[in-house]
Design a protein around this motif. Structure first.
Motif, PDB file in Angstrom:
ATOM      1  N   GLY A   1       0.810  -1.218   0.000  1.00  0.00           N
ATOM      2  CA  GLY A   1       0.000   0.000   0.000  1.00  0.00           C
ATOM      3  C   GLY A   1       0.837   1.258   0.000  1.00  0.00           C
ATOM      4  N   LEU A   2       1.931   1.254   0.768  1.00  0.00           N
ATOM      5  CA  LEU A   2       2.819   2.417   0.780  1.00  0.00           C
ATOM      6  C   LEU A   2       3.521   2.579  -0.563  1.00  0.00           C
ATOM      7  CD1 LEU A   2       4.114   4.757   2.317  1.00  0.00           C
ATOM      8  CD2 LEU A   2       5.846   3.154   3.157  1.00  0.00           C
ATOM      9  N   ALA A   3       3.901   1.471  -1.190  1.00  0.00           N
ATOM     10  CA  ALA A   3       4.543   1.539  -2.505  1.00  0.00           C
ATOM     11  C   ALA A   3       3.616   2.193  -3.526  1.00  0.00           C
ATOM     12  CB  ALA A   3       4.939   0.141  -2.962  1.00  0.00           C
ATOM     13  N   ILE A   4       2.338   1.821  -3.485  1.00  0.00           N
ATOM     14  CA  ILE A   4       1.373   2.408  -4.425  1.00  0.00           C
ATOM     15  C   ILE A   4       1.206   3.897  -4.146  1.00  0.00           C
ATOM     16  CG2 ILE A   4      -1.051   2.398  -5.137  1.00  0.00           C
ATOM     17  CD1 ILE A   4      -1.039  -0.639  -4.637  1.00  0.00           C
ATOM     18  N   LEU A   5       1.115   4.257  -2.872  1.00  0.00           N
ATOM     19  CA  LEU A   5       0.993   5.678  -2.525  1.00  0.00           C
ATOM     20  C   LEU A   5       2.216   6.453  -2.994  1.00  0.00           C
ATOM     21  CD1 LEU A   5      -0.213   7.291   0.755  1.00  0.00           C
ATOM     22  CD2 LEU A   5       2.036   7.881  -0.107  1.00  0.00           C
ATOM     23  N   ALA A   6       3.417   5.912  -2.758  1.00  0.00           N
ATOM     24  CA  ALA A   6       4.654   6.632  -3.057  1.00  0.00           C
ATOM     25  C   ALA A   6       4.933   6.732  -4.543  1.00  0.00           C
ATOM     26  CB  ALA A   6       5.828   5.956  -2.353  1.00  0.00           C
ATOM     27  N   GLU A   7       4.392   5.820  -5.345  1.00  0.00           N
ATOM     28  CA  GLU A   7       4.641   5.859  -6.794  1.00  0.00           C
ATOM     29  C   GLU A   7       3.519   6.530  -7.579  1.00  0.00           C
ATOM     30  OE1 GLU A   7       5.840   2.184  -8.616  1.00  0.00           O
ATOM     31  OE2 GLU A   7       6.946   1.533  -6.831  1.00  0.00           O
ATOM     32  N   SER A   8       2.284   6.431  -7.081  1.00  0.00           N
ATOM     33  CA  SER A   8       1.151   6.960  -7.848  1.00  0.00           C
ATOM     34  C   SER A   8       0.375   8.049  -7.123  1.00  0.00           C
ATOM     35  CB  SER A   8       0.182   5.823  -8.190  1.00  0.00           C
ATOM     36  OG  SER A   8      -0.504   5.381  -7.023  1.00  0.00           O
ATOM     37  N   GLY A   9       0.551   8.155  -5.804  1.00  0.00           N
ATOM     38  CA  GLY A   9      -0.205   9.135  -5.040  1.00  0.00           C
ATOM     39  C   GLY A   9      -1.559   8.641  -4.568  1.00  0.00           C
ATOM     40  N   ASP A  10      -1.940   7.419  -4.902  1.00  0.00           N
ATOM     41  CA  ASP A  10      -3.241   6.869  -4.505  1.00  0.00           C
ATOM     42  C   ASP A  10      -3.132   6.304  -3.086  1.00  0.00           C
ATOM     43  OD1 ASP A  10      -5.651   5.644  -4.175  1.00  0.00           O
ATOM     44  OD2 ASP A  10      -5.501   4.350  -5.949  1.00  0.00           O
ATOM     45  N   PRO A  11      -3.875   6.861  -2.115  1.00  0.00           N
ATOM     46  CA  PRO A  11      -3.736   6.401  -0.724  1.00  0.00           C
ATOM     47  C   PRO A  11      -4.644   5.241  -0.348  1.00  0.00           C
ATOM     48  CG  PRO A  11      -5.186   8.287  -0.778  1.00  0.00           C
ATOM     49  CD  PRO A  11      -4.763   8.033  -2.215  1.00  0.00           C
ATOM     50  N   ALA A  12      -5.505   4.778  -1.261  1.00  0.00           N
ATOM     51  CA  ALA A  12      -6.543   3.811  -0.904  1.00  0.00           C
ATOM     52  C   ALA A  12      -5.971   2.525  -0.309  1.00  0.00           C
ATOM     53  CB  ALA A  12      -7.417   3.502  -2.114  1.00  0.00           C
ATOM     54  N   SER A  13      -4.992   1.924  -0.963  1.00  0.00           N
ATOM     55  CA  SER A  13      -4.426   0.663  -0.468  1.00  0.00           C
ATOM     56  C   SER A  13      -3.663   0.876   0.837  1.00  0.00           C
ATOM     57  CB  SER A  13      -3.495   0.051  -1.522  1.00  0.00           C
ATOM     58  OG  SER A  13      -4.214  -0.313  -2.669  1.00  0.00           O
ATOM     59  N   PHE A  14      -3.011   2.010   0.962  1.00  0.00           N
ATOM     60  CA  PHE A  14      -2.247   2.300   2.171  1.00  0.00           C
ATOM     61  C   PHE A  14      -3.150   2.333   3.390  1.00  0.00           C
ATOM     62  CE2 PHE A  14      -0.420   5.680   4.993  1.00  0.00           C
ATOM     63  CZ  PHE A  14       0.662   4.942   5.458  1.00  0.00           C
ATOM     64  N   VAL A  15      -4.298   2.996   3.308  1.00  0.00           N
ATOM     65  CA  VAL A  15      -5.186   3.076   4.467  1.00  0.00           C
ATOM     66  C   VAL A  15      -5.940   1.772   4.689  1.00  0.00           C
ATOM     67  CG1 VAL A  15      -5.422   5.577   4.313  1.00  0.00           C
ATOM     68  CG2 VAL A  15      -7.080   4.131   3.145  1.00  0.00           C
ATOM     69  N   SER A  16      -6.246   1.040   3.608  1.00  0.00           N
ATOM     70  CA  SER A  16      -7.032  -0.183   3.770  1.00  0.00           C
ATOM     71  C   SER A  16      -6.227  -1.321   4.383  1.00  0.00           C
ATOM     72  CB  SER A  16      -7.617  -0.633   2.427  1.00  0.00           C
ATOM     73  OG  SER A  16      -6.593  -1.031   1.542  1.00  0.00           O
ATOM     74  N   GLU A  17      -4.916  -1.320   4.218  1.00  0.00           N
ATOM     75  CA  GLU A  17      -4.111  -2.406   4.768  1.00  0.00           C
ATOM     76  C   GLU A  17      -3.786  -2.205   6.253  1.00  0.00           C
ATOM     77  OE1 GLU A  17      -0.568  -2.481   2.406  1.00  0.00           O
ATOM     78  OE2 GLU A  17       0.366  -0.799   3.462  1.00  0.00           O
ATOM     79  N   ALA A  18      -4.179  -1.080   6.814  1.00  0.00           N
ATOM     80  CA  ALA A  18      -3.933  -0.819   8.235  1.00  0.00           C
ATOM     81  C   ALA A  18      -5.021  -1.484   9.070  1.00  0.00           C
ATOM     82  CB  ALA A  18      -3.895   0.686   8.500  1.00  0.00           C
ATOM     83  N   SER A  19      -4.875  -2.797   9.291  1.00  0.00           N
ATOM     84  CA  SER A  19      -5.908  -3.568   9.975  1.00  0.00           C
ATOM     85  C   SER A  19      -6.051  -3.152  11.440  1.00  0.00           C
ATOM     86  CB  SER A  19      -5.588  -5.062   9.894  1.00  0.00           C
ATOM     87  OG  SER A  19      -4.322  -5.347  10.462  1.00  0.00           O
ATOM     88  N   GLU A  20      -5.012  -2.579  12.036  1.00  0.00           N
ATOM     89  CA  GLU A  20      -5.075  -2.148  13.425  1.00  0.00           C
ATOM     90  C   GLU A  20      -5.683  -0.755  13.579  1.00  0.00           C
ATOM     91  OE1 GLU A  20      -2.346  -2.975  11.831  1.00  0.00           O
ATOM     92  OE2 GLU A  20      -1.303  -4.636  12.812  1.00  0.00           O
ATOM     93  N   ALA A  21      -6.118  -0.164  12.479  1.00  0.00           N
ATOM     94  CA  ALA A  21      -6.593   1.221  12.532  1.00  0.00           C
ATOM     95  C   ALA A  21      -7.896   1.341  13.303  1.00  0.00           C
ATOM     96  CB  ALA A  21      -6.768   1.766  11.119  1.00  0.00           C
ATOM     97  N   PHE A  22      -8.006   2.405  14.101  1.00  0.00           N
ATOM     98  CA  PHE A  22      -9.271   2.769  14.721  1.00  0.00           C
ATOM     99  C   PHE A  22     -10.159   3.465  13.700  1.00  0.00           C
ATOM    100  CE2 PHE A  22      -6.548   3.518  18.740  1.00  0.00           C
ATOM    101  CZ  PHE A  22      -6.570   2.175  19.045  1.00  0.00           C
ATOM    102  N   SER A  23      -9.511   4.256  12.856  1.00  0.00           N
ATOM    103  CA  SER A  23     -10.235   5.017  11.846  1.00  0.00           C
ATOM    104  C   SER A  23      -9.232   5.530  10.819  1.00  0.00           C
ATOM    105  CB  SER A  23     -10.981   6.198  12.487  1.00  0.00           C
ATOM    106  OG  SER A  23     -11.729   6.928  11.533  1.00  0.00           O
ATOM    107  N   THR A  24      -9.702   5.801   9.609  1.00  0.00           N
ATOM    108  CA  THR A  24      -8.852   6.377   8.574  1.00  0.00           C
ATOM    109  C   THR A  24      -9.612   7.511   7.886  1.00  0.00           C
ATOM    110  OG1 THR A  24      -9.633   4.853   6.843  1.00  0.00           O
ATOM    111  CG2 THR A  24      -7.720   4.157   8.150  1.00  0.00           C
ATOM    112  N   ALA A  25      -8.858   8.440   7.314  1.00  0.00           N
ATOM    113  CA  ALA A  25      -9.462   9.550   6.578  1.00  0.00           C
ATOM    114  C   ALA A  25      -8.484  10.010   5.518  1.00  0.00           C
ATOM    115  CB  ALA A  25      -9.812  10.702   7.515  1.00  0.00           C
ATOM    116  N   THR A  26      -8.998  10.463   4.393  1.00  0.00           N
ATOM    117  CA  THR A  26      -8.143  10.992   3.333  1.00  0.00           C
ATOM    118  C   THR A  26      -8.742  12.279   2.791  1.00  0.00           C
ATOM    119  OG1 THR A  26      -9.296   9.627   1.675  1.00  0.00           O
ATOM    120  CG2 THR A  26      -7.275   8.734   2.625  1.00  0.00           C
ATOM    121  N   ALA A  27      -7.862  13.182   2.409  1.00  0.00           N
ATOM    122  CA  ALA A  27      -8.311  14.397   1.728  1.00  0.00           C
ATOM    123  C   ALA A  27      -8.757  14.023   0.317  1.00  0.00           C
ATOM    124  CB  ALA A  27      -7.195  15.426   1.686  1.00  0.00           C
ATOM    125  N   SER A  28      -9.569  14.854  -0.263  1.00  0.00           N
ATOM    126  CA  SER A  28     -10.129  14.533  -1.580  1.00  0.00           C
ATOM    127  C   SER A  28      -9.310  15.093  -2.734  1.00  0.00           C
ATOM    128  CB  SER A  28     -11.567  15.056  -1.678  1.00  0.00           C
ATOM    129  OG  SER A  28     -11.612  16.458  -1.441  1.00  0.00           O
TER     130      SER A  28
END
Length: 253
Positions: free
Chosen positions: A95-122
């Motif tokens: 997920g971090l690789a995808i964010l760092a190469e393309s700017g898409d944060p979706a996989s990065f936040v979705s793979e955080a299974s320990e997350a209480f909550s996630t949010a992204t700017a639009s």
């Protein structure tokens, strides 16, 4: 119980009549009592009170501190102390690789299974501009925030702050910091237009495979055509310092 005989003087009987009535009432009441618990109607009891978990809210304000590096939509993850978004010397997650190469944060936040909550700017955040992301979740003993985004006029540079401890924050408490720039170690820093997804190159985003040095490091900076690298899609305006973004965190609830 009191008894009045015919020989009791009239004035005495008149005086004692209220006492006789009271004695009779008490006697009848005692006779009507029943020790048999089988006929008692049970008194309903209220259900136990279950405390709802307290909610906390934080606002994360990000300012792009670069000269000409738009930042991809900011990702914010609220988590406990067990989650690590990245580590120097370790391979970036997919997920971090995808964010760092393309700017898409979706996989990065979705793979955080320990997350209480996630949010992204639009939206993409341009140089000098600011945006605020609000995040709300259940209060826990350990609470931390991690923030990440890509410098889109690069191959795989990202900036962020991991594991900001906010467990002791009271409402109104704030902290501010500058975020360093990291190299995800997933794509060679060729600076070719075909490999730069931002406006400097308008090339591809995430690419197949990873570079030989597959580990997160601090970014050494870009070379650019201004430094004699003729094939670079970047110029001196795309250089950046540490940190690339200013982050302000405030507890709001």
């Amino acid at each position: 119980m009191l008894f009045l005989s015919p020989q009791t003087p009239l004035h005495t009987r008149r005086r004692l009549l209220p006492l006789v009535a009271l004695s009779l009432a008490l006697t009848l009441s005692a006779c009507g009592s029943d020790d048999d618990d089988d006929n008692d109607t049970p008194t309903p009891t209220d259900p136990p009170v279950v405390d709802e978990p307290a909610m906390v809210s934080f606002s994360v304000t990000v300012t792009n501190a670069t000269n000409n590096q738009p930042l991809s939509p900011i990702a914010v993850i609220a988590h406990d102390g067990t989650y690590t978004p990245w580590a120097i010397g370790s391979a970036a997650s997919e997920g971090l690789a995808i964010l760092a190469e393309s700017g898409d944060p979706a996989s990065f936040v979705s793979e955080a299974s320990e997350a209480f909550s996630t949010a992204t700017a639009s939206d993409v955040l341009g140089p000098g501009n600011s945006t605020t992301i609000d995040i709300t979740f259940n209060e826990n003993d350990t609470m931390a925030l991690s923030i990440a985004t890509m410098l889109v006029n690069t191959n795989d540079a990202f900036t962020g702050i991991g594991q900001v401890e906010v467990s002791e924050f009271e409402v109104g408490d704030t902290t501010q910091m500058l975020a360093p720039v990291y190299d995800a170690g997933t794509e060679e820093n060729s600076e070719l237009a075909a490999t730069i997804p931002g406006p400097a190159g308008e090339g591809e985003g995430n690419s197949e495979g990873r570079e030989v040095n597959d580990q997160v490091t601090r970014h050494p900076g870009v070379v650019t055509s201004s430094d004699g690298y003729a094939e670079s899609a970047l110029d001196e305006s795309h250089r950046f310092d540490n940190g690339a973004m200013r982050v302000t965190i405030e507890r709001t609830m």
